[in-house]
Design an enzyme around this catalytic site. Structure first.
Site, PDB file in Angstrom:
ATOM      1  N   GLY A 128      10.570  -4.823  -2.489  1.00 21.22           N
ATOM      2  CA  GLY A 128       9.349  -5.589  -2.713  1.00 21.22           C
ATOM      3  C   GLY A 128       8.768  -6.312  -1.520  1.00 21.22           C
ATOM      4  N   GLU A 153      16.865  -2.703  -2.249  1.00 22.10           N
ATOM      5  CA  GLU A 153      16.102  -1.473  -2.531  1.00 22.10           C
ATOM      6  C   GLU A 153      14.728  -1.506  -1.866  1.00 22.10           C
ATOM      7  OE1 GLU A 153      15.744  -1.729  -6.769  1.00 22.10           O
ATOM      8  OE2 GLU A 153      17.835  -1.246  -7.161  1.00 22.10           O
ATOM      9  N   PRO A 154      14.656  -1.688  -0.550  1.00 18.90           N
ATOM     10  CA  PRO A 154      13.332  -1.739   0.073  1.00 18.90           C
ATOM     11  C   PRO A 154      12.683  -0.359   0.156  1.00 18.90           C
ATOM     12  CG  PRO A 154      15.040  -1.851   1.758  1.00 18.90           C
ATOM     13  CD  PRO A 154      15.753  -1.799   0.428  1.00 18.90           C
ATOM     14  N   GLY A 155      11.399  -0.323  -0.060  1.00 16.23           N
ATOM     15  CA  GLY A 155      10.645   0.928   0.092  1.00 16.23           C
ATOM     16  C   GLY A 155       9.553   0.730   1.124  1.00 16.23           C
ATOM     17  N   ARG A 156       8.462   0.100   0.690  1.00 18.48           N
ATOM     18  CA  ARG A 156       7.286  -0.113   1.539  1.00 18.48           C
ATOM     19  C   ARG A 156       7.619  -0.696   2.907  1.00 18.48           C
ATOM     20  NH1 ARG A 156       2.345  -1.152  -0.758  1.00 18.48           N
ATOM     21  NH2 ARG A 156       3.477  -1.716  -2.655  1.00 18.48           N
ATOM     22  N   ARG A 162      -4.192   4.429  -2.741  1.00 18.92           N
ATOM     23  CA  ARG A 162      -4.029   2.988  -2.937  1.00 18.92           C
ATOM     24  C   ARG A 162      -5.348   2.214  -3.072  1.00 18.92           C
ATOM     25  NH1 ARG A 162      -2.010  -0.046   0.336  1.00 18.92           N
ATOM     26  NH2 ARG A 162      -0.953  -1.378  -1.148  1.00 18.92           N
ATOM     27  N   TYR A 215      -5.465   0.225  -6.465  1.00 22.29           N
ATOM     28  CA  TYR A 215      -5.236  -1.229  -6.432  1.00 22.29           C
ATOM     29  C   TYR A 215      -6.308  -1.970  -5.645  1.00 22.29           C
ATOM     30  CZ  TYR A 215      -0.416   0.764  -6.525  1.00 22.29           C
ATOM     31  OH  TYR A 215       0.719   1.495  -6.760  1.00 22.29           O
ATOM     32  N   CYS A 272     -15.083  13.734  -6.259  1.00 22.78           N
ATOM     33  CA  CYS A 272     -16.202  13.387  -7.133  1.00 22.78           C
ATOM     34  C   CYS A 272     -15.847  12.228  -8.056  1.00 22.78           C
ATOM     35  CB  CYS A 272     -16.615  14.617  -7.923  1.00 22.78           C
ATOM     36  SG  CYS A 272     -17.031  15.964  -6.815  1.00 22.78           S
TER      37      CYS A 272
HETATM   38  C1  LIG Z   1       9.347   0.492  -6.317  1.00 19.81           C
HETATM   39  C2  LIG Z   1      10.689  -0.086  -6.426  1.00 19.81           C
HETATM   40  C3  LIG Z   1      11.334  -0.586  -5.291  1.00 19.81           C
HETATM   41  C4  LIG Z   1      10.699  -0.630  -3.935  1.00 19.81           C
HETATM   42  O1  LIG Z   1       9.611  -1.499  -3.861  1.00 19.81           O
HETATM   43  P1  LIG Z   1       8.901  -1.761  -2.449  1.00 19.81           P
HETATM   44  O2  LIG Z   1       7.845  -2.736  -2.779  1.00 19.81           O
HETATM   45  O3  LIG Z   1       8.364  -0.472  -1.993  1.00 19.81           O
HETATM   46  O4  LIG Z   1       9.929  -2.320  -1.539  1.00 19.81           O
HETATM   47  C5  LIG Z   1      12.612  -1.065  -5.442  1.00 19.81           C
HETATM   48  N1  LIG Z   1      13.234  -1.067  -6.647  1.00 19.81           N
HETATM   49  C6  LIG Z   1      12.634  -0.594  -7.750  1.00 19.81           C
HETATM   50  C7  LIG Z   1      13.373  -0.610  -9.037  1.00 19.81           C
HETATM   51  C8  LIG Z   1      11.342  -0.100  -7.689  1.00 19.81           C
HETATM   52  O5  LIG Z   1      10.760   0.353  -8.789  1.00 19.81           O
END
Ligand SMILES: *Cc1c(COP(=O)(O)O)cnc(C)c1O
Length: 430
Positions: free
Chosen positions: A252, A289-292, A328, A332, A360
């Protein structure tokens, strides 16, 4: 003879993107060369930027028993997964498809956590067979079904329960997940009962607890608040005789899209771990659990200006990337910086445009009210396009998905070919 000049400072929100002699580069590679070779729209990622983002987490967790599980829904391209697996990451997955991607790059199954509110029995079976490290469970019904599936295949499913700490992450409502009104997790008040239930089920083995409160979080406070609430629960669950081996604090953390100033991952985690120690939980294994925040600022999307269309109320800059490539803004109202591949000098004679794609839909815009000095045929880079762009791309309007390039220093590698139109109707029949 031209003297090669040193690059300018990196662009804001794009740590490995800079101009040299007026030309935009990712690390040591000219984006215009890549666009010429591979066409547009084209995603380009910086390996150094991804590794630097990961290193910040690793510094923050130094000396701990910890595992960073990259949330691959942010960008699940195999080359990026491989890079992160080689750098020591596990993975947070949300489908059997993502599991197969992780396995395809040689991920260690025990370092995979399986999140998501709607796992099918088939997905559960496949994940058990692969030996994933933990199922993050989001409802009571899911506990029962997973136990049943595990018993039927003679396995014991390692689980954590995703608790919803009812914390406001103060982010966009579509990417906020830790409030009571969200579909995610089990309410704080019901979590203890859920753990008691899980501990009695024959196919489950409780190993941890988990929370994830939202995305693009730019302050430390929501994390601290969530941590306090999760630790309160750990105390209560363990008092009920159920040991909690790991605590998963989710992902997050935000990135700089438009002057956003999220805390640095290392500083944030030092602060959070100090609080964890103070509460006597410093010995627990930590999962994140980092993604972004690992990939978002590492990518750009290169696009070509097709037409300029002046109007009475708005001027439009129509480009060849669209909402199917970069969803995006449409989804959003998200902001991405947009810059020219060739520096345009003084902004005096810039014109204000809405940068839009060919799809379109009126929602097909990439940037609104942007001051640009451009002509048809010029190329632009949409910044901070490493996360939730390619992984969300669709084929709407029968548009093939873009190609992807991974840059490492002075070299660049095509890591995904542009989709062919014929790929788009594979499996269809008349
Ligand atoms: C999407 C998600 C993440 C990653 O979120 P980011 O904002 O991209 O860091 C981590 N854990 C869970 C369960 C998610 O659904």
């Amino acid at each position: 003879m031209t003297v090669p000049s040193t690059p300018t400072a990196p662009l804001p929100g794009a740590p490995f993107v800079s101009y040299r002699d007026g030309q935009l580069m990712v690390e040591g590679v000219l984006l215009s060369d890549l666009a010429h070779r591979h066409g547009t729209p084209l995603f380009v990622y910086s390996k150094a930027a991804i590794l630097a983002a990961l290193a910040a987490y690793q510094r923050g967790l130094a000396g701990r028993q910890a595992l960073i599980c990259y949330a691959m829904k942010a960008n699940s391209s195999l080359a990026i997964l491989k890079l992160l697996a080689d750098a020591g990451c596990g993975f947070d997955i949300v489908s059997a498809g993502e599991l197969e991607r992780a396995l395809a790059v040689g991920a260690t199954p025990s370092q995979i956590v399986f999140s998501g509110v709607g796992k099918t029995r088939q997905e559960m079976r496949r994940a058990l067979e692969a030996g994933v490290g933990c199922f993050n469970i989001e409802s009571l019904a899911e506990l029962d079904v997973l136990s049943e599936v595990a018993v039927s295949v003679g396995a014991l499913a390692p689980i954590s329960i995703r608790v919803n700490p009812n914390v406001d992450a103060r982010t966009h409502p579509y990417i906020s997940t830790g409030l009571k009104g969200n579909k995610f997790g089990i309410a704080h008040e019901q979590a203890l009962a859920a753990y008691r239930h899980a501990a009695r089920l024959p196919g489950l083995r409780v190993v941890g607890i988990d929370c994830h409160i939202g995305s693009q979080i730019t302050e430390a406070a929501p994390y601290l608040e969530a941590m306090e609430r999760v630790l309160d629960l750990v105390t209560a669950i363990e008092a009920a005789g159920i040991p909690i081996q790991h605590i998963d604090f989710g992902g997050g953390l935000g990135i700089d899209y438009n002057g956003d100033t999220p805390p640095a991952a290392d500083a944030l985690w030092r602060q959070l771990l100090a609080r964890l120690d103070a509460r006597g939980f410093g010995d627990r294994r930590i999962l994140l659990e980092p993604g972004r925040s690992l990939v978002g600022n590492a990518g750009v999307c290169v696009t070509e200006v097709l037409f300029l269309k002046p109007g009475e109320q708005k001027n439009f800059c129509i480009v060849d990337a669209a909402m199917n490539d970069l969803p995006r803004p449409a989804l959003y109202e998200a902001f991405h910086r947009i810059v020219p591949l060739t520096e345009s000098g003084g902004a005096n004679d810039a014109v204000t445009y809405d940068v839009v794609g060919p799809v379109c839909e009126s929602g097909d815009w990439l940037g609104r009210d942007r001051a640009l000095k451009v002509q048809a045929g010029d190329r632009l880079a949409v910044l901070s396009a490493g996360a939730y762009c390619m992984s969300m791309a669709s084929n709407y309007n029968t548009r093939p998905r873009a190609a992807e390039v991974l840059v490492d220093g002075d070299s660049a590698r095509l890591v995904r070919e542009r989709e062919a139109v014929q790929d788009l109707w594979r499996g269809e029949s008349v």
